[in-house]
Design a protein around this motif. Structure first.
Motif, short mmCIF file in Angstrom:
data_model
loop_
_atom_site.label_atom_id
_atom_site.label_comp_id
_atom_site.label_asym_id
_atom_site.label_seq_id
_atom_site.Cartn_x
_atom_site.Cartn_y
_atom_site.Cartn_z
N VAL A 75 29.95 27.89 -39.31
CA VAL A 75 28.78 27.65 -38.31
C VAL A 75 28.01 29.16 -37.67
N ALA A 76 26.82 29.39 -38.15
CA ALA A 76 26.36 30.70 -37.78
C ALA A 76 24.97 30.65 -37.45
N PRO A 77 24.29 31.39 -36.70
CA PRO A 77 22.96 31.36 -36.22
C PRO A 77 21.90 31.79 -37.52
N ASP A 78 20.89 31.27 -37.51
CA ASP A 78 19.84 31.56 -38.52
C ASP A 78 19.69 33.35 -38.75
N SER A 80 20.15 37.12 -36.37
CA SER A 80 20.95 37.81 -35.57
C SER A 80 20.37 37.77 -33.86
N THR A 81 19.13 37.01 -33.79
CA THR A 81 18.52 37.03 -32.52
C THR A 81 18.35 35.57 -31.95
N GLU A 82 18.51 34.81 -33.05
CA GLU A 82 18.44 33.37 -32.76
C GLU A 82 19.61 32.42 -32.81
N LEU A 83 19.91 31.56 -31.86
CA LEU A 83 20.86 30.89 -32.05
C LEU A 83 20.71 29.48 -32.41
#
Length: 83
Positions: A75-78, A80-83
Motif C-alpha cells: 500500500v503506497a500513495p499515488d 510523493s505528495t498525495e496520500l
C-alpha cells in the motif's frame, strides 16, 4: 564467464552462491574448477569455515539464494505528495 584460475575465499563463496541455482557442476566450472567437483567442494568448505559460515553441503547455497515470495499487498500513495 568462467574464472581462468580456481577462486578461493570470499570470491569463491560469492561465485558459488551466484551460480548455485544452476547446479554444482556449473558452479564448479564457473568458479575455475572445471570438472573437479571434489576439489571445488573441499575449497568451498574451507572458505566457508574461514569466514565463519556454516555450510553443510552445496545445497545450502541454493537455499540461501532463493528469494522469498512477498506476502500480502503493498500500500503506497499515488504520488510523493498525495496520500
Amino acid at each position: 564467464m568462467a574464472a581462468s584460475t580456481p577462486l578461493h575465499g570470499n570470491e569463491l563463496i560469492d561465485c558459488a552462491k551466484a551460480n548455485a541455482k544452476d547446479g554444482i557442476e556449473a558452479a564448479a566450472n564457473l568458479c575455475g574448477y572445471s570438472g573437479d567437483i571434489e576439489t571445488f567442494e573441499r575449497e568451498l568448505h574451507l572458505a566457508a569455515q574461514h569466514m565463519g559460515i556454516k555450510l553443510e553441503s552445496f545445497q545450502d547455497l541454493v537455499k540461501t539464494t532463493e528469494v522469498p515470495k512477498p506476502i500480502g499487498i503493498e500500500v503506497a500513495p499515488d504520488t510523493s505528495t498525495e496520500l
